[in-house]
Design a protein around this motif. Sequence first.
Motif, PDB file in Angstrom:
ATOM      1  N   TRP A 190       0.733  -1.372  -0.117  1.00 29.49           N
ATOM      2  CA  TRP A 190       0.039  -0.153  -0.064  1.00 29.49           C
ATOM      3  C   TRP A 190       0.760   1.252  -0.083  1.00 29.49           C
ATOM      4  N   MET A 191       2.180   0.863  -0.027  1.00 35.05           N
ATOM      5  CA  MET A 191       2.858   2.522  -0.104  1.00 35.05           C
ATOM      6  C   MET A 191       2.827   3.219  -1.320  1.00 35.05           C
ATOM      7  N   PRO A 192       3.119   4.282  -1.166  1.00 30.07           N
ATOM      8  CA  PRO A 192       2.904   5.352  -2.394  1.00 30.07           C
ATOM      9  C   PRO A 192       3.754   5.047  -3.449  1.00 30.07           C
ATOM     10  N   GLY A 193       3.455   5.238  -4.771  1.00 26.27           N
ATOM     11  CA  GLY A 193       4.651   4.902  -5.762  1.00 26.27           C
ATOM     12  C   GLY A 193       5.653   6.285  -6.001  1.00 26.27           C
ATOM     13  N   TYR A 194       6.027   6.303  -7.037  1.00 27.68           N
ATOM     14  CA  TYR A 194       7.125   7.429  -7.415  1.00 27.68           C
ATOM     15  C   TYR A 194       6.247   8.731  -7.570  1.00 27.68           C
ATOM     16  N   SER A 195       6.861   9.802  -7.264  1.00 26.67           N
ATOM     17  CA  SER A 195       6.286  11.160  -7.326  1.00 26.67           C
ATOM     18  C   SER A 195       5.742  11.380  -8.513  1.00 26.67           C
ATOM     19  N   LYS A 196       4.397  11.658  -8.601  1.00 22.86           N
ATOM     20  CA  LYS A 196       3.733  11.897  -9.854  1.00 22.86           C
ATOM     21  C   LYS A 196       4.212  13.445 -10.246  1.00 22.86           C
ATOM     22  N   GLU A 197       4.505  14.470  -9.108  1.00 30.49           N
ATOM     23  CA  GLU A 197       4.939  15.432  -9.485  1.00 30.49           C
ATOM     24  C   GLU A 197       6.237  15.801 -10.448  1.00 30.49           C
ATOM     25  N   LYS A 198       7.243  14.786  -9.959  1.00 30.89           N
ATOM     26  CA  LYS A 198       8.493  14.475 -10.850  1.00 30.89           C
ATOM     27  C   LYS A 198       8.069  13.965 -12.003  1.00 30.89           C
ATOM     28  N   GLU A 199       7.106  12.877 -12.213  1.00 28.70           N
ATOM     29  CA  GLU A 199       6.875  12.386 -13.459  1.00 28.70           C
ATOM     30  C   GLU A 199       6.636  13.268 -14.490  1.00 28.70           C
ATOM     31  N   GLU A 200       5.579  14.486 -13.926  1.00 32.11           N
ATOM     32  CA  GLU A 200       5.010  15.535 -14.558  1.00 32.11           C
ATOM     33  C   GLU A 200       6.093  16.309 -15.404  1.00 32.11           C
ATOM     34  N   TRP A 258       6.972  17.044 -19.292  1.00 34.36           N
ATOM     35  CA  TRP A 258       7.123  18.217 -19.858  1.00 34.36           C
ATOM     36  C   TRP A 258       8.328  18.449 -20.398  1.00 34.36           C
ATOM     37  N   VAL A 259       9.491  18.009 -19.889  1.00 42.85           N
ATOM     38  CA  VAL A 259      10.742  17.995 -20.799  1.00 42.85           C
ATOM     39  C   VAL A 259      10.899  17.321 -21.927  1.00 42.85           C
ATOM     40  N   TYR A 260      10.284  16.071 -21.909  1.00 47.15           N
ATOM     41  CA  TYR A 260      10.118  15.174 -23.058  1.00 47.15           C
ATOM     42  C   TYR A 260       9.278  15.727 -24.092  1.00 47.15           C
ATOM     43  N   ASN A 261       7.938  16.271 -23.818  1.00 44.86           N
ATOM     44  CA  ASN A 261       7.098  16.832 -24.852  1.00 44.86           C
ATOM     45  C   ASN A 261       7.502  18.128 -25.404  1.00 44.86           C
ATOM     46  N   GLU A 262       8.336  19.207 -24.652  1.00 44.73           N
ATOM     47  CA  GLU A 262       8.401  20.407 -24.821  1.00 44.73           C
ATOM     48  C   GLU A 262       9.893  20.557 -25.391  1.00 44.73           C
ATOM     49  N   LEU A 263      10.695  19.778 -25.041  1.00 42.70           N
ATOM     50  CA  LEU A 263      12.011  20.109 -25.340  1.00 42.70           C
ATOM     51  C   LEU A 263      12.606  18.970 -26.500  1.00 42.70           C
ATOM     52  N   LEU A 264      12.798  17.805 -25.596  1.00 44.45           N
ATOM     53  CA  LEU A 264      13.149  16.483 -26.463  1.00 44.45           C
ATOM     54  C   LEU A 264      12.584  16.336 -27.906  1.00 44.45           C
ATOM     55  N   GLU A 265      11.061  16.208 -27.621  1.00 45.34           N
ATOM     56  CA  GLU A 265      10.452  16.221 -28.974  1.00 45.34           C
ATOM     57  C   GLU A 265      10.631  17.102 -30.014  1.00 45.34           C
ATOM     58  N   GLN A 266      10.967  18.403 -29.411  1.00 47.64           N
ATOM     59  CA  GLN A 266      11.152  19.441 -30.312  1.00 47.64           C
ATOM     60  C   GLN A 266      12.289  19.859 -31.075  1.00 47.64           C
ATOM     61  N   ILE A 276       8.031  21.315  -7.160  1.00 43.42           N
ATOM     62  CA  ILE A 276       9.120  20.028  -6.815  1.00 43.42           C
ATOM     63  C   ILE A 276      10.465  20.228  -7.674  1.00 43.42           C
ATOM     64  N   GLY A 277      10.472  21.328  -8.883  1.00 43.89           N
ATOM     65  CA  GLY A 277      11.635  21.533  -9.428  1.00 43.89           C
ATOM     66  C   GLY A 277      11.313  22.448 -10.603  1.00 43.89           C
ATOM     67  N   PHE A 278      12.363  22.635 -11.683  1.00 43.25           N
ATOM     68  CA  PHE A 278      12.344  23.594 -12.753  1.00 43.25           C
ATOM     69  C   PHE A 278      13.170  23.134 -13.889  1.00 43.25           C
ATOM     70  N   VAL A 279      12.850  23.770 -15.081  1.00 47.73           N
ATOM     71  CA  VAL A 279      13.594  23.671 -16.083  1.00 47.73           C
ATOM     72  C   VAL A 279      14.299  25.014 -16.385  1.00 47.73           C
ATOM     73  N   GLY A 280      15.745  25.024 -16.164  1.00 54.57           N
ATOM     74  CA  GLY A 280      16.291  26.358 -16.504  1.00 54.57           C
ATOM     75  C   GLY A 280      17.336  26.347 -17.855  1.00 54.57           C
ATOM     76  N   LYS A 281      17.519  27.754 -18.275  1.00 57.18           N
ATOM     77  CA  LYS A 281      18.477  27.608 -19.521  1.00 57.18           C
ATOM     78  C   LYS A 281      19.713  27.787 -18.850  1.00 57.18           C
ATOM     79  N   LEU A 282      20.810  27.266 -19.500  1.00 58.11           N
ATOM     80  CA  LEU A 282      21.920  27.020 -18.944  1.00 58.11           C
ATOM     81  C   LEU A 282      22.970  28.081 -19.311  1.00 58.11           C
ATOM     82  N   ASN A 283      23.941  28.524 -18.197  1.00 59.78           N
ATOM     83  CA  ASN A 283      24.820  29.534 -18.366  1.00 59.78           C
ATOM     84  C   ASN A 283      26.085  28.440 -17.835  1.00 59.78           C
TER      85      ASN A 283
END
Length: 591
Positions: A483-493, A497-505, A582-589
């Motif tokens: 009954w333990m909770p699974g992997y964080s859905k917030e992280k999964e989301e 987002w990274v896959y759909n908005e960046l890698l797929e583009q 839970i986190g963010f996507v940043g533009k690298l310096n």
Amino acid sequence: MGWNIGSTAFFVAAVILVWSSIFGLYKSEEKQTGVTWIVMLLILLNCYHTFWAAVLDLVHIPINIISIGIIDMITGGIVWFFNWKKKKYQKYEFAVSDLMFVVTAVVVLIIFAKTRYGGTALNLNFLTIDPANHFRAAMDLVNDGTVTSMFYETVWNGLFIEMLAPLATVDYYYRFYVLSELIQVCLSAFVFYGIARKYGKDRFGRVAAYILSFVYMIGYPMCSMIYGFTYLGMGVTVVGMLIILTDMYLKENMGKWMNIIFLMLGCLAIFECYVMFMPVTFFALITCIFVKQWKMHKLVSQDTVVTCLAVFLIPCILGFVYTYAGVFKDGVTVSSAIVNEGACYRDLFSNFVIYIPLILFGFYAMCKKGDNNLVLFLAPYTFVFTLLLLWKTVTGKASTYYFYKIYFLLWLIAFVLVFYGVVYAQKQTRVLITGYFITWIFLVGMYLGKVEERIQIHNSLMVSSYKAEAYNDLLHYNYITFWMPGYSKEKEELYHWVYNELLEQGEELVPMAGYWEDDLWYQAITNQRYYGWGQSDPNHTDYFNHLNDSGAEYILVLKDSQIYQDEQAYFDSLERIYDTEIGFVGKLNEK
């Protein structure tokens, strides 16, 4: 990536063709148990795919649903032609008890999926990070068409994922991996039921087979599912299949060479699935062959040599080429690998205590009957191997992680012996055995019903401490972790987002700054690969060197990670293009 419904349809048709051809292939005048063969042929088919995966990889032909599908089509066509020429097909029986078992197994599978994995969402929910590595290995086969060490599980999952690929985008392929895990725990029950059905011929035996199969499943197979030890559960299931096939070989229930080919494929699967089970399984099988040949006065003969070579030569060659050459390299030895610790269920003996009388009775019955079968030799060989591992573990030469993995195989052997003792017992003894299992049901009921807790609520002096758990440690552990909770859905989301908005583009690489456990799932879900970035390095120097050399324009940062806390000033200076709690996507310096 070029996957389409057409290639999926071709592969499904090829699998159905080869499976149905072998299902219809004449094996014996005696009616075979249909449910057992339906399941066993699914396992044998993956053993066959594993063999061809090894061959194709050696000659640098990509392994995918097209290449394997072509092989299946050719094989199925040849076998069906052979069936048609002989005009003789195998007959099967499907008892009402078999149908009841199938229905119950499907219901249990649905309950598992609904309660632990979110139903059709098939959420990630494993106690270890192990599944992330194995999911990545399956995706490597999907991407590159290649295999490396111990790839039986990789072939199953890789082809399964590729077959279902048109039904989801890449970042949701993990759902197929979770579905595969559920199928495997169900197969474990079916294989045990197949073993039990061979011994249990009367109504009492069939009822015992039905009950014990599910009792078996909710023990170590369920624990394997909860941890995500897919390869481990698969290895035990293959051993179970070999128990059935060996029994058929010894009793000559099918053509000798057909049986030998099946045994060879099973032995290869053990070598390429979980090599620690290989020595005891191989020694037990070769002992069975020797005993059979000795009884036929052919022990020292050309037939013995040819049979043993046919069963073991190919598995040993391919096993050493892939498993030993693939694992034990770059200074890694058996001694250095076996001391590595990891997360697993640990209990020295309590789960077996209640079954010991029946285990001993079953082994006694097997010896007294003089029945030559795989378990007769597998049991003592595995017990001795376990004692050897225990000594090495106590003296610090082996880890508890590897020691307790042998218990998954011991669980199968123990339950086969329990069932053998049950069906061997006379009518008067069966009454005693029935009382024995009523006692077990009482203890399980006391635990699941929380009877002691309920009594203590009304009168605290009645119960000083809870005892039911002590008799059901594995069940208790499986129950609370289930009954333990699974992997964080917030992280999964964030990963989606990274896959759909960046890698797929068009972005080639979007690395993560986070804990290495999260990074493994992130790479697996988004289908990226970057190794050796040293996120566990306290100074993070190696990580930033890799980051600066990667050419990446964006980075995913998890706020709960140590690297973010240590380097917060730098990460907070980045322009954020997507931000969550839970986190963010940043533009690298460059740092």
